[in-house]
Design a protein around this motif. Structure first.
Motif, PDB file in Angstrom:
ATOM      1  N   TYR A   1      32.498  21.080  41.249  1.00 38.23           N
ATOM      2  CA  TYR A   1      33.093  22.400  41.020  1.00 38.23           C
ATOM      3  C   TYR A   1      32.958  23.306  42.239  1.00 38.23           C
ATOM      4  CZ  TYR A   1      33.256  21.366  35.986  1.00 38.23           C
ATOM      5  OH  TYR A   1      33.525  20.810  34.755  1.00 38.23           O
ATOM      6  N   ALA A   2      33.785  24.345  42.254  1.00 36.63           N
ATOM      7  CA  ALA A   2      33.575  25.512  43.100  1.00 36.63           C
ATOM      8  C   ALA A   2      32.990  26.597  42.204  1.00 36.63           C
ATOM      9  CB  ALA A   2      34.890  25.984  43.718  1.00 36.63           C
ATOM     10  N   VAL A   3      32.079  27.423  42.729  1.00 35.22           N
ATOM     11  CA  VAL A   3      31.391  28.403  41.891  1.00 35.22           C
ATOM     12  C   VAL A   3      32.347  29.374  41.209  1.00 35.22           C
ATOM     13  CG1 VAL A   3      29.753  30.332  41.901  1.00 35.22           C
ATOM     14  CG2 VAL A   3      29.187  28.203  43.086  1.00 35.22           C
ATOM     15  N   PRO A   4      33.355  29.962  41.906  1.00 32.83           N
ATOM     16  CA  PRO A   4      34.253  30.884  41.206  1.00 32.83           C
ATOM     17  C   PRO A   4      35.002  30.215  40.049  1.00 32.83           C
ATOM     18  CG  PRO A   4      34.469  31.138  43.584  1.00 32.83           C
ATOM     19  CD  PRO A   4      33.640  29.909  43.360  1.00 32.83           C
ATOM     20  N   GLU A   5      35.421  28.977  40.262  1.00 34.47           N
ATOM     21  CA  GLU A   5      36.115  28.240  39.202  1.00 34.47           C
ATOM     22  C   GLU A   5      35.191  28.042  37.996  1.00 34.47           C
ATOM     23  OE1 GLU A   5      37.366  23.612  38.297  1.00 34.47           O
ATOM     24  OE2 GLU A   5      36.704  24.208  40.292  1.00 34.47           O
ATOM     25  N   PHE A   6      33.945  27.663  38.267  1.00 29.03           N
ATOM     26  CA  PHE A   6      33.031  27.428  37.157  1.00 29.03           C
ATOM     27  C   PHE A   6      32.696  28.740  36.448  1.00 29.03           C
ATOM     28  CE2 PHE A   6      29.232  26.605  34.807  1.00 29.03           C
ATOM     29  CZ  PHE A   6      29.449  25.327  34.316  1.00 29.03           C
ATOM     30  N   ALA A   7      32.551  29.818  37.206  1.00 26.72           N
ATOM     31  CA  ALA A   7      32.250  31.119  36.600  1.00 26.72           C
ATOM     32  C   ALA A   7      33.354  31.548  35.642  1.00 26.72           C
ATOM     33  CB  ALA A   7      32.060  32.172  37.697  1.00 26.72           C
ATOM     34  N   ALA A   8      34.608  31.298  36.024  1.00 24.72           N
ATOM     35  CA  ALA A   8      35.729  31.643  35.148  1.00 24.72           C
ATOM     36  C   ALA A   8      35.700  30.795  33.881  1.00 24.72           C
ATOM     37  CB  ALA A   8      37.047  31.448  35.891  1.00 24.72           C
ATOM     38  N   ARG A   9      35.363  29.527  34.027  1.00 29.80           N
ATOM     39  CA  ARG A   9      35.267  28.627  32.873  1.00 29.80           C
ATOM     40  C   ARG A   9      34.157  29.108  31.924  1.00 29.80           C
ATOM     41  NH1 ARG A   9      37.224  23.967  33.890  1.00 29.80           N
ATOM     42  NH2 ARG A   9      37.953  23.295  31.882  1.00 29.80           N
ATOM     43  N   ALA A  10      33.004  29.447  32.496  1.00 28.25           N
ATOM     44  CA  ALA A  10      31.885  29.907  31.680  1.00 28.25           C
ATOM     45  C   ALA A  10      32.215  31.230  30.980  1.00 28.25           C
ATOM     46  CB  ALA A  10      30.636  30.066  32.545  1.00 28.25           C
TER      47      ALA A  10
END
Length: 315
Positions: A280-289
């Motif tokens: 993952y990339a952190v911004p992508e994962f943050a949006a998912r979370a």
């Protein structure tokens, strides 16, 4: 591969999962069955390999920032570790927590978990250690501990072993488990040079290959099947389109394998898909979370940006 949910369940469920997986057009076996006693030992060996960067990188992040992570967890927290395994990384956190209300390691490999929990309890006599033998991908009961806050600790980038919809379901379950204001301290493997990724899953010593093959050994032993592990070769590669490492066992010849009364034919070159590890990339994962009810509050990474430890709060 990471410390995926470890399953030691009745053979009926195991058999049903093997039969359904081998019946698919792309044959599959669930990674949760990797972790019998031999598989657990092999995984511990993998974490010490030069090529396998995730464990030592995450440990480096934890060593540098465990005090900050403990501060995020807050005083009198109940720490719940999912897929706890050998209980190694959590010690860095336990050493810095402010009067923890308790520690509940969760793992389905009961014998392995109890032994590790006994050793940890001896080193932390003031800590209420309450191991929970359960498959954390399904609902389970937590020990009745009075705590100021619940925090789930989920290290090792195990979240990457779940397909995206499964990861979302798990994140939603964690948000419900900890409740409003509770936390999730999570390890996430980041996107990087595919050559680095592929080396990590194709080590020169062949330990990862042995780990992959051991799945067939376990199936033979527990289900009475007739796989010949020598007739399958380990293959791991980075799927650019899906941002994941895939692990497979590839049939080296045309062959037939029996699972009870069922027979499964393999073409030469046909594979069994045994594991995914999403990056993952952190911004992508943050949006998912965020879509699952968890707000990203803090991120810690290593100098090479290989790995991240995230602290998220349930809304």
């Amino acid at each position: 591969m990471t410390n995926t949910p470890r399953l030691a369940c009745p053979n009926r469920r195991f058999r049903a999962d093997v039969l359904s997986g081998l019946s698919l057009p792309q044959k599959r076996l669930s990674a949760k069955y990797f972790y019998d006693a031999a598989g657990s030992r092999l995984f511990d060996e993998i974490t010490e390999l030069e090529e396998y960067y995730p464990t030592r990188t995450e440990l480096g992040i934890m060593t540098a920032h465990a005090t900050e992570m403990a501060a995020r967890c807050g005083p009198r927290c109940l720490l719940i570790e999912l897929g706890a395994g050998s209980l190694t990384k959590v010690r860095l956190l336990l050493d810095r927590l402010d009067r923890p209300a308790g520690y509940a390691p969760v793992d389905v490999s009961g014998e392995h978990l109890r032994a590790a929990a006994t050793a940890l309890a001896a080193d932390y006599p003031a800590l209420d250690v309450a191991p929970v033998v359960a498959d954390f991908t399904s609902p389970f009961d937590l020990p009745p501990v009075s705590a100021a806050r619940r925090v789930v600790y989920f290290p090792g980038s195990t979240i990457g072993n779940f397909d995206p919809h499964e990861a979302d379901a798990l994140l939603r379950r964690v948000a419900r488990m900890v409740g409003s204001g509770g936390g999730l301290l999570l390890g996430v493997d980041l996107r990087k040079d595919p050559a680095v990724l592929e080396r990590a899953y194709n080590d020169a010593a062949g330990v990862t290959a042995a780990f992959n093959h051991n799945l067939l050994v376990r199936i033979n032993r527990e289900l009475g099947t007739d796989f010949d592990p020598a007739m399958f070769r380990h293959r791991a590669f980075y799927n650019h389109e899906l941002s994941r490492i895939e692990m497979h066992l590839v049939s080296t010849t045309a062959q037939r394998v029996r699972v009870g009364s069922a027979a499964f034919d393999f073409r030469a070159g046909e594979s069994i898909h045994t594991e995914n590890s999403y990056k993952y990339a952190v911004p992508e994962f943050a949006a998912r979370a965020a879509a699952c009810g968890l707000r990203l509050d803090e991120t810690w990474t290593d100098d090479q940006n290989y790995f991240a430890v995230l602290y998220l709060t349930a809304r």
